[in-house]
Design a protein around this motif. Sequence first.
Motif, short mmCIF file in Angstrom:
data_model
loop_
_atom_site.label_atom_id
_atom_site.label_comp_id
_atom_site.label_asym_id
_atom_site.label_seq_id
_atom_site.Cartn_x
_atom_site.Cartn_y
_atom_site.Cartn_z
N ASN A 302 2.01 -8.97 4.92
CA ASN A 302 2.65 -8.56 3.68
C ASN A 302 2.00 -7.34 3.03
O ASN A 302 2.09 -7.15 1.81
CB ASN A 302 2.66 -9.73 2.68
CG ASN A 302 3.50 -10.89 3.19
OD1 ASN A 302 4.56 -10.67 3.77
ND2 ASN A 302 3.04 -12.10 2.98
N PHE A 303 1.36 -6.51 3.83
CA PHE A 303 0.71 -5.31 3.32
C PHE A 303 0.98 -4.13 4.25
O PHE A 303 1.33 -4.30 5.42
CB PHE A 303 -0.81 -5.53 3.20
CG PHE A 303 -1.19 -6.64 2.27
CD1 PHE A 303 -1.32 -6.42 0.91
CD2 PHE A 303 -1.41 -7.93 2.74
CE1 PHE A 303 -1.67 -7.45 0.04
CE2 PHE A 303 -1.76 -8.96 1.89
CZ PHE A 303 -1.88 -8.73 0.54
N ASN A 304 0.79 -2.92 3.71
CA ASN A 304 0.84 -1.67 4.50
C ASN A 304 2.15 -1.53 5.30
O ASN A 304 2.15 -1.52 6.52
CB ASN A 304 -0.36 -1.61 5.45
CG ASN A 304 -1.68 -1.52 4.71
OD1 ASN A 304 -1.73 -1.58 3.49
ND2 ASN A 304 -2.76 -1.39 5.45
N TYR A 305 3.25 -1.39 4.56
CA TYR A 305 4.55 -1.26 5.20
C TYR A 305 4.85 0.15 5.70
O TYR A 305 5.74 0.34 6.52
CB TYR A 305 5.65 -1.69 4.22
CG TYR A 305 5.59 -3.14 3.83
CD1 TYR A 305 5.91 -4.14 4.74
CD2 TYR A 305 5.19 -3.53 2.55
CE1 TYR A 305 5.85 -5.48 4.39
CE2 TYR A 305 5.13 -4.86 2.19
CZ TYR A 305 5.45 -5.84 3.12
OH TYR A 305 5.39 -7.16 2.77
N GLY A 306 4.13 1.15 5.20
CA GLY A 306 4.37 2.53 5.61
C GLY A 306 3.92 2.79 7.04
O GLY A 306 3.09 2.06 7.59
N GLN A 307 4.46 3.85 7.64
CA GLN A 307 4.07 4.24 8.99
C GLN A 307 3.01 5.33 9.00
O GLN A 307 1.99 5.21 9.66
CB GLN A 307 5.29 4.77 9.77
CG GLN A 307 6.24 3.74 10.25
CD GLN A 307 7.22 4.33 11.24
OE1 GLN A 307 7.12 4.10 12.44
NE2 GLN A 307 8.16 5.11 10.75
N TYR A 308 3.28 6.42 8.28
CA TYR A 308 2.42 7.59 8.35
C TYR A 308 1.51 7.72 7.14
O TYR A 308 0.39 8.21 7.25
CB TYR A 308 3.27 8.86 8.46
CG TYR A 308 4.31 8.80 9.55
CD1 TYR A 308 3.94 8.50 10.85
CD2 TYR A 308 5.65 9.04 9.28
CE1 TYR A 308 4.89 8.44 11.86
CE2 TYR A 308 6.59 8.99 10.28
CZ TYR A 308 6.21 8.69 11.56
OH TYR A 308 7.14 8.63 12.55
N CYS A 309 1.99 7.37 5.98
CA CYS A 309 1.19 7.46 4.77
C CYS A 309 1.44 6.21 3.94
O CYS A 309 2.41 5.49 4.14
CB CYS A 309 1.51 8.72 3.97
SG CYS A 309 3.22 8.79 3.39
N MET A 310 0.55 5.97 3.00
CA MET A 310 0.61 4.75 2.21
C MET A 310 1.21 4.97 0.82
O MET A 310 0.92 4.23 -0.12
CB MET A 310 -0.80 4.14 2.08
CG MET A 310 -1.38 3.65 3.41
SD MET A 310 -0.49 2.21 4.07
CE MET A 310 0.42 2.97 5.43
#
Length: 342
Positions: A302-310
């Motif tokens: 349930n954390f860090n859903y982004g691919q390239y940046c947060m």
Amino acid sequence: LYNDPSYLNPWKIPNVQLWLLGFLTIRLGIVFYDHLVVLLIEKCFKSEVLPTRKPGAPPVRYVSLDTRSIVYLSLNSLNEYAFVMRLTHYVWQGGHQQLLTWKLTQLTLGNTILALGIMFLSMDMLYAPLHHLLHLPSLYPLIHKHHHRQHFPTRGYLDAGNEHPIEHMIGVMCTWFAVCMAEIVLPTTGMYFDRAMEYGIGGLLDGGDYNMTWTSGGGVHALTVMIFFQFHAALAMMNHSPYNVQFSLPFVGSASLFGAENKLLRWLDEIPFVGKWVQRIVTGQWFKYSVEHHEMHHRKFNFNYGQYCMFYDLWMGTFIEYEGPKSAGEIEASKKKGLKEK
């Protein structure tokens, strides 16, 4: 497909044999590219493995490819082939309104560096909320759960592409969105700005006596689209590898360029509400790519859903810093704590 069979054959390949030959060529190309990325990471960039994979760290659990994984990878390979054909055909035909250029003499800062940045940011800003949506309890077991069988991704492309076909189609849609954003948004914004300067804001609304179009294409060079696709594929593979790769976009900046005691950054930190947001943009914290971020997503769903940046995760409060491997004593203490809480 019934209404538009050209979806799988935009180049109008004359027979099935040649179509299958193209499919096999793309598959071999992906395998080669996957190994090339690993070679560059190991030999050229000398990247170390993530702390959880280093010798002496507690062993991590790897999951082999099951029958469903093979089926998903096979279906997704067809979708990838269709996407590659349609993307190359789109670029070859000149993109939206046939304004996309191939001439090297027409390379500019806007249709290369700026367009590339827009593609990566716009893709993440669409992908991250959709990815978050797939983690809703009602949807997660139906689509995205399969991708999270592997808590510690290590196989590069095989772990990246091992996902439900619906999820894979969402990823393809996000890639198309990124290309269209770069190709259309920049020149369209410029077009409206020029019209506003000439006729005023009111002239944009009342129609005027000029020929007003809604959109304009040509905001990205064909070479930029190809570079974006190569980097996009490489970063997706690295996100599912054991290598500790990370970097910040140099034109945005990084904390090391300014220093922790920089007076401007300290002043920004004291501004209520917006200060920390501006500081993160200035120091490049929202634009930092790190394989650590995605490993944490696979370990703590349930954390860090982004691919390239947060950017999205820092905004939504779903960002989590990397946690190294726990010792045997720490693991045992966590188990005891969990039992006490029950």
